[in-house]
Design a protein around this motif. Sequence first.
Motif, mmCIF file in Angstrom:
data_model
loop_
_atom_site.group_PDB
_atom_site.id
_atom_site.type_symbol
_atom_site.label_atom_id
_atom_site.label_comp_id
_atom_site.label_asym_id
_atom_site.label_seq_id
_atom_site.Cartn_x
_atom_site.Cartn_y
_atom_site.Cartn_z
ATOM 1 N N GLU A 87 40.958 34.998 30.856
ATOM 2 C CA GLU A 87 39.778 34.154 30.734
ATOM 3 C C GLU A 87 39.245 33.763 32.104
ATOM 4 O OE1 GLU A 87 40.569 30.209 29.218
ATOM 5 O OE2 GLU A 87 42.649 30.326 29.909
ATOM 6 N N LYS A 88 37.958 33.460 32.154
ATOM 7 C CA LYS A 88 37.359 32.960 33.383
ATOM 8 C C LYS A 88 37.654 31.474 33.502
ATOM 9 C CE LYS A 88 33.008 32.435 35.900
ATOM 10 N NZ LYS A 88 31.555 32.738 35.951
ATOM 11 N N LEU A 89 38.181 31.058 34.659
ATOM 12 C CA LEU A 89 38.517 29.659 34.893
ATOM 13 C C LEU A 89 37.519 28.965 35.820
ATOM 14 C CD1 LEU A 89 42.383 29.953 35.404
ATOM 15 C CD2 LEU A 89 41.173 29.284 33.326
ATOM 16 N N ALA A 90 36.913 29.737 36.701
ATOM 17 C CA ALA A 90 35.942 29.197 37.662
ATOM 18 C C ALA A 90 35.249 30.377 38.304
ATOM 19 C CB ALA A 90 36.656 28.339 38.716
ATOM 20 N N ASP A 91 34.298 30.110 39.196
ATOM 21 C CA ASP A 91 33.656 31.206 39.917
ATOM 22 C C ASP A 91 34.726 32.023 40.646
ATOM 23 O OD1 ASP A 91 31.287 30.120 39.089
ATOM 24 O OD2 ASP A 91 30.755 29.246 41.041
ATOM 25 N N ASP A 92 34.809 33.306 40.333
ATOM 26 C CA ASP A 92 35.738 34.226 41.002
ATOM 27 C C ASP A 92 37.209 33.905 40.754
ATOM 28 O OD1 ASP A 92 33.729 35.824 42.120
ATOM 29 O OD2 ASP A 92 33.502 34.474 43.830
ATOM 30 N N VAL A 93 37.510 33.166 39.689
ATOM 31 C CA VAL A 93 38.896 32.884 39.319
ATOM 32 C C VAL A 93 39.098 33.219 37.841
ATOM 33 C CG1 VAL A 93 40.746 31.175 39.147
ATOM 34 C CG2 VAL A 93 39.088 31.027 41.015
ATOM 35 N N VAL A 94 40.095 34.064 37.559
ATOM 36 C CA VAL A 94 40.445 34.349 36.167
ATOM 37 C C VAL A 94 41.882 33.892 35.910
ATOM 38 C CG1 VAL A 94 38.857 36.291 35.903
ATOM 39 C CG2 VAL A 94 41.212 36.707 36.671
ATOM 40 N N GLY A 95 42.131 33.465 34.695
ATOM 41 C CA GLY A 95 43.476 33.111 34.263
ATOM 42 C C GLY A 95 44.045 34.219 33.402
ATOM 43 N N GLY A 126 51.535 27.329 34.569
ATOM 44 C CA GLY A 126 51.679 26.720 33.251
ATOM 45 C C GLY A 126 52.671 25.571 33.319
ATOM 46 N N ARG A 127 53.245 25.239 32.177
ATOM 47 C CA ARG A 127 54.265 24.198 32.145
ATOM 48 C C ARG A 127 55.638 24.861 32.136
ATOM 49 N NH1 ARG A 127 52.131 19.057 28.597
ATOM 50 N NH2 ARG A 127 49.989 19.071 29.398
ATOM 51 N N PRO A 128 56.583 24.390 32.961
ATOM 52 C CA PRO A 128 57.884 25.045 33.057
ATOM 53 C C PRO A 128 58.609 25.171 31.720
ATOM 54 C CG PRO A 128 57.591 23.514 34.859
ATOM 55 C CD PRO A 128 56.433 23.299 33.938
ATOM 56 N N GLY A 129 58.380 24.258 30.792
ATOM 57 C CA GLY A 129 59.041 24.331 29.499
ATOM 58 C C GLY A 129 58.425 25.341 28.553
ATOM 59 N N ASP A 130 57.306 25.974 28.962
ATOM 60 C CA ASP A 130 56.633 26.944 28.105
ATOM 61 C C ASP A 130 57.289 28.307 28.298
ATOM 62 O OD1 ASP A 130 54.936 28.326 26.493
ATOM 63 O OD2 ASP A 130 53.192 28.188 27.794
ATOM 64 N N ARG A 131 58.425 28.529 27.638
ATOM 65 C CA ARG A 131 59.186 29.757 27.804
ATOM 66 C C ARG A 131 58.558 30.980 27.135
ATOM 67 N NH1 ARG A 131 64.623 28.914 28.701
ATOM 68 N NH2 ARG A 131 64.764 31.187 28.806
ATOM 69 N N PRO A 132 57.713 30.826 26.110
ATOM 70 C CA PRO A 132 57.131 32.031 25.509
ATOM 71 C C PRO A 132 56.116 32.740 26.398
ATOM 72 C CG PRO A 132 57.086 30.190 23.958
ATOM 73 C CD PRO A 132 57.417 29.630 25.310
ATOM 74 N N ALA A 133 55.590 32.084 27.431
ATOM 75 C CA ALA A 133 54.503 32.695 28.198
ATOM 76 C C ALA A 133 54.537 32.260 29.652
ATOM 77 C CB ALA A 133 53.154 32.322 27.578
ATOM 78 N N TYR A 134 54.012 33.126 30.513
ATOM 79 C CA TYR A 134 53.738 32.807 31.900
ATOM 80 C C TYR A 134 52.225 32.759 32.071
ATOM 81 C CZ TYR A 134 58.559 34.038 33.306
ATOM 82 O OH TYR A 134 59.914 34.090 33.457
ATOM 83 N N ARG A 135 51.737 31.803 32.862
ATOM 84 C CA ARG A 135 50.314 31.707 33.146
ATOM 85 C C ARG A 135 50.102 31.772 34.654
ATOM 86 N NH1 ARG A 135 46.395 26.498 32.057
ATOM 87 N NH2 ARG A 135 47.989 25.558 33.387
ATOM 88 N N ILE A 136 49.155 32.610 35.074
ATOM 89 C CA ILE A 136 48.779 32.708 36.480
ATOM 90 C C ILE A 136 47.266 32.614 36.586
ATOM 91 C CG2 ILE A 136 50.781 34.114 37.124
ATOM 92 C CD1 ILE A 136 48.941 36.570 37.079
ATOM 93 N N ALA A 137 46.778 32.322 37.782
ATOM 94 C CA ALA A 137 45.345 32.321 38.061
ATOM 95 C C ALA A 137 45.112 33.154 39.307
ATOM 96 C CB ALA A 137 44.825 30.900 38.248
ATOM 97 N N VAL A 138 44.077 33.999 39.271
ATOM 98 C CA VAL A 138 43.854 34.968 40.340
ATOM 99 C C VAL A 138 42.447 34.794 40.912
ATOM 100 C CG1 VAL A 138 43.813 37.412 40.951
ATOM 101 C CG2 VAL A 138 45.438 36.576 39.230
ATOM 102 N N LEU A 139 42.377 34.582 42.209
ATOM 103 C CA LEU A 139 41.102 34.486 42.922
ATOM 104 C C LEU A 139 40.681 35.872 43.388
ATOM 105 C CD1 LEU A 139 38.878 32.834 44.485
ATOM 106 C CD2 LEU A 139 40.503 32.805 46.410
ATOM 107 N N ARG A 140 39.420 36.238 43.099
ATOM 108 C CA ARG A 140 38.912 37.502 43.638
ATOM 109 C C ARG A 140 38.750 37.374 45.150
ATOM 110 N NH1 ARG A 140 35.882 41.871 41.813
ATOM 111 N NH2 ARG A 140 35.523 40.937 39.755
#
Length: 306
Positions: free
Chosen positions: A11-19, A55-69
């Motif tokens: 998903e788009k999180l901000a200008d030039d940042v996707v999650g 993400g939240r450390p207790g969220d073991r089912p998933a990892y979340r990252i954010a990437v700046l172009r």
Amino acid sequence: MTLELLVDHKEKLADDVVGVTLRAPDGRALPAWEPGAHIDLVLPGGFVRQYSLCGRPGDRPAYRIAVLREPGGRGGSAYVHDDLVAGQRVQVDGPRNHFALVDAKRYLFLAGGIGITPILPMLDRAAETGRDWQLVYGGRTRSAMAFTAELRRHGDRVTIQEGLLDLPALLAEPRPDTAVYCCGPEPLLAAVEQHCAGWPADALHVERFSPLADTGEHTAFEVELAGSGRVLRVPADRSILEVAEEAGVTVLSSCREGTCGTCETGVLAGTPDHRDSVLTAAERRDGDVMMICVSRSCTPKLVLDL
């Protein structure tokens, strides 16, 4: 640890940042992690890039990252933005943590741009433990700053502003009971380090996305590999990592510029010349480990745990 994960959501999180949200294909729990941890994302074409888990450390089912172009980058962020799609499988190494949250009475968090990513889980941990904390988050424009809506739940502990942070006001008074955490572009980190010069030793913790300039002298030295007793000569124009690999030694590595911590190696004898952007001042003084992709030796010989 190497994992094959599924791109669950982008998903788009901000200008030039996707999650990007990553899950195990079979739905199993992912390895646990602590605030400040990052993963290595292995992309087609041999790209390996480090991204903080936000993400939240207790969220073991998933990892979340954010990437700046990064228009001036080497292609990794462009691939994530333009070609990575939901349902795609990617290889991930980690998690690893060289920006761990220390125990402190109070925290001052300073973030610039995409540097908010490793800070996010730290805020949750500080709130969970009842510690006093403050975040000041700056960016070029509001539209370029990710997670601003998410940060509203923390109320007036969070200050979001456009432009430069007022570091003289924020850091003018050294506080012995406060840990300062900062992540963002190099000019911000350099300025924070300058303003924290009068603070207690080890009060400041920074994470860099780009390597420090190597201004040290390069001379030849020897390394002894403790596992085999072999002695290798490291010439002035080569790194320990390069020499070890040429000698057939398998060493985990990723960034090769001293920013990710993957090639961390134990030092059994000798004094390292640390040139990485990972180790804390205390870890450098101890001299027990070094990043062999960039660091060198202050002594004629090092004995390494290889």
